[in-house]
Design a protein around this motif. Structure first.
Motif, PDB file in Angstrom:
ATOM      1  N   LYS A  15      -6.445  35.933  39.963  1.00  0.00           N
ATOM      2  CA  LYS A  15      -6.332  37.373  39.717  1.00  0.00           C
ATOM      3  C   LYS A  15      -7.653  37.948  39.207  1.00  0.00           C
ATOM      4  N   ALA A  16      -8.319  37.224  38.322  1.00  0.00           N
ATOM      5  CA  ALA A  16      -9.610  37.685  37.792  1.00  0.00           C
ATOM      6  C   ALA A  16     -10.667  37.726  38.893  1.00  0.00           C
ATOM      7  N   ALA A  17     -10.693  36.707  39.755  1.00  0.00           N
ATOM      8  CA  ALA A  17     -11.666  36.677  40.846  1.00  0.00           C
ATOM      9  C   ALA A  17     -11.417  37.823  41.827  1.00  0.00           C
ATOM     10  N   ALA A  18     -10.147  38.076  42.125  1.00  0.00           N
ATOM     11  CA  ALA A  18      -9.810  39.173  43.041  1.00  0.00           C
ATOM     12  C   ALA A  18     -10.148  40.521  42.422  1.00  0.00           C
ATOM     13  N   ASP A  31      -3.417  44.586  37.986  1.00  0.00           N
ATOM     14  CA  ASP A  31      -2.949  45.228  39.218  1.00  0.00           C
ATOM     15  C   ASP A  31      -2.839  44.247  40.385  1.00  0.00           C
ATOM     16  N   VAL A  32      -3.287  43.027  40.182  1.00  0.00           N
ATOM     17  CA  VAL A  32      -3.310  42.018  41.247  1.00  0.00           C
ATOM     18  C   VAL A  32      -2.104  41.098  41.109  1.00  0.00           C
ATOM     19  N   THR A  86      -2.980  43.472  46.249  1.00  0.00           N
ATOM     20  CA  THR A  86      -3.855  44.154  45.305  1.00  0.00           C
ATOM     21  C   THR A  86      -4.331  45.495  45.849  1.00  0.00           C
ATOM     22  N   PRO A  87      -4.602  46.422  44.962  1.00  0.00           N
ATOM     23  CA  PRO A  87      -5.313  47.631  45.402  1.00  0.00           C
ATOM     24  C   PRO A  87      -6.799  47.310  45.534  1.00  0.00           C
ATOM     25  N   SER A  95      -2.615  46.920  48.790  1.00  0.00           N
ATOM     26  CA  SER A  95      -1.400  47.677  48.481  1.00  0.00           C
ATOM     27  C   SER A  95      -1.674  49.146  48.143  1.00  0.00           C
ATOM     28  N   GLY A  96      -2.935  49.507  48.010  1.00  0.00           N
ATOM     29  CA  GLY A  96      -3.275  50.878  47.660  1.00  0.00           C
ATOM     30  C   GLY A  96      -4.744  50.963  47.306  1.00  0.00           C
ATOM     31  N   VAL A  97      -5.144  52.132  46.832  1.00  0.00           N
ATOM     32  CA  VAL A  97      -6.527  52.315  46.433  1.00  0.00           C
ATOM     33  C   VAL A  97      -6.579  52.825  45.000  1.00  0.00           C
TER      34      VAL A  97
END
Length: 126
Positions: free
Chosen positions: A29-32, A42-43, A60-61, A115-117
């Motif tokens: 999650k941190a890398a993304a 948000d991930v 993820t957005p 999933s979004g911006v």
């Protein structure tokens, strides 16, 4: 006069070393989040077995500049790493390399669903 320090040799110790799924998930999650310019919370990350290797799926957005900025400065898209598609493809390689390097886990692939911006008002889009 002091004697030189004895050489310390690394030796393998018997036993097991395991990294928990929770720790791997936090790392992914941190890398993304870093690669896509969003907050880690948000991930969403899920793991599956892929013939003995780990397959990582992310939802993820992604951060993007405001449309008014893109309209007035079209070069900003290229300067920020390209289109959403280009940035996502690049992020896959970055996330795979980061998770592999820091955890030692062997990943077969990274799948990303945007999933979004998130509008990035100031600074550079990651």
């Amino acid at each position: 006069m002091s004697a030189p320090a004895p050489a310390v040799r690394a030796q393998a110790l018997n036993g097991h070393t395991r990294i928990s799924t929770q720790a791997l998930t936090s790392l992914a999650k941190a890398a993304a989040a870093q690669a896509l310019g969003v907050d880690g919370e948000d991930v969403r990350a899920d793991w599956t077995d892929d013939d003995g290797l780990l397959a990582l799926s992310l939802v993820t957005p992604i951060s993007v500049p405001p449309l008014r900025t893109v309209a007035s400065h079209p070069g900003r898209v290229a300067a920020s790493g390209g289109s959403i598609w280009d940035r996502t493809v690049s992020a896959k390689a970055h996330i795979l390399a980061t998770v592999t390097e820091l955890s030692g886990a062997r990943l077969s692939r990274v799948d990303i669903r945007i999933s979004g911006v998130r509008i990035s008002e100031g600074g550079r889009v990651h």
